[in-house]
Design an enzyme around this catalytic site. Sequence first.
Site, mmCIF file in Angstrom:
data_model
loop_
_atom_site.group_PDB
_atom_site.id
_atom_site.type_symbol
_atom_site.label_atom_id
_atom_site.label_comp_id
_atom_site.label_asym_id
_atom_site.label_seq_id
_atom_site.Cartn_x
_atom_site.Cartn_y
_atom_site.Cartn_z
ATOM 1 N N CYS A 155 0.816 -1.220 0.000
ATOM 2 C CA CYS A 155 0.000 0.000 0.000
ATOM 3 C C CYS A 155 0.847 1.268 0.000
ATOM 4 O O CYS A 155 0.527 2.245 -0.684
ATOM 5 C CB CYS A 155 -0.964 -0.005 1.183
ATOM 6 S SG CYS A 155 -0.206 -0.410 2.774
ATOM 7 N N HIS A 248 -2.387 6.638 4.455
ATOM 8 C CA HIS A 248 -0.939 6.749 4.638
ATOM 9 C C HIS A 248 -0.482 8.118 4.134
ATOM 10 O O HIS A 248 -0.741 8.488 2.977
ATOM 11 C CB HIS A 248 -0.207 5.657 3.859
ATOM 12 C CG HIS A 248 -0.324 4.287 4.444
ATOM 13 N ND1 HIS A 248 -0.980 4.032 5.629
ATOM 14 C CD2 HIS A 248 0.153 3.082 3.999
ATOM 15 C CE1 HIS A 248 -0.903 2.729 5.893
ATOM 16 N NE2 HIS A 248 -0.225 2.144 4.924
#
Length: 361
Positions: A155, A248
Amino acid sequence: MTPPQPRQRIPVTVLGATGVVGQRFVRRLANHPWFRVDHLAASERSAGQRYGEACAWRLGGEPHGGLADLEVRACDPSAAPAPIVFSALDSGPAKEIEPAYARAGSLVFSNASAFRMAVDVPLLVPEVNADHLDLVDVQREARDWSGAIVTNPNCTSTVLVMALAPLHRAFGVEKVFVATMQATSGAGYPGVPSLDILSNVVPHISGEEEKVETETQKMLGTLQMGRIVPAAATVSAMCHRVPVIDGHTEAVSVQLRGNPAPEEVAEALRTWSSVPQEMQLPSAPTRPILLHGEPSRPQPRLDVEYGEGAAQGMAVHVGRVRRCPMLGVKFTLLGHNTERGAAGASVLNAELAHARGRISL
């Protein structure tokens, strides 16, 4: 350019359907215009149960994607066959189970790390390296499979390469330093213990920095004579877990050939569009990169869920593009780790494969 529409929705199997990423697959696929969930598969302890009994649903929206009564099968291609398989398995089980489906003829779109760096397996982000899908032919010949495995990256790597790709095309990326602030959902469920993460920053995520450094080079590489030649860019990563649920954030400094001004870099990011946008794939965001002018953006709580329908959470966000005194330019980057970096990534990969005639029905 409108992609070819299937005459009827294509049946798919979801492996690891009871986990958090598996649940995101189910929610995304429940109303997908091209794909239809025929089989849900999980571990032996869940096999034979109704999905609603086997799965503790952790997401918003309709519980269990409306599939609560569907029986959970074993992770076995004879028990849960389909031309498309989405894998939310952990890396250990994936090493055995995903090849079994590929040998049986399924095209497996994997979120696991087990095969990402294999030389004949595409590590695919459709906006970045759609041509790497052609490795499927090499893989089938080398392994004597009628199916294949296609992976999406870690990711963190996905979010990073989405911003680097337009810069690599416009200028050429030479060096990258990235410091990440990664959401707790990236650790799965129940994830990081509350007494470890609340009011805290954990400066180590096992294997994460190595994945970012090597996967980015593979994705920015070129397909030549049936193999990927990694990009020569040097990537250095420092990864941290922070008390954020989803999203993130990455602080990126990059050295580009020609030392372009921040304004030129911002324009390359703002105007970037690629194959999924040209093909109008269902999960593709209209703008893959959203450039923010406010100095306090992007922020996970305000920006990470941006998007409508299947494209929700699929764009990445860039802000604070400015001069870096060491490498040339720096910026703040944000992406949804469990959508753009996990389930949504695999679904977009499958849409690309269908649009390019790679799905055998």
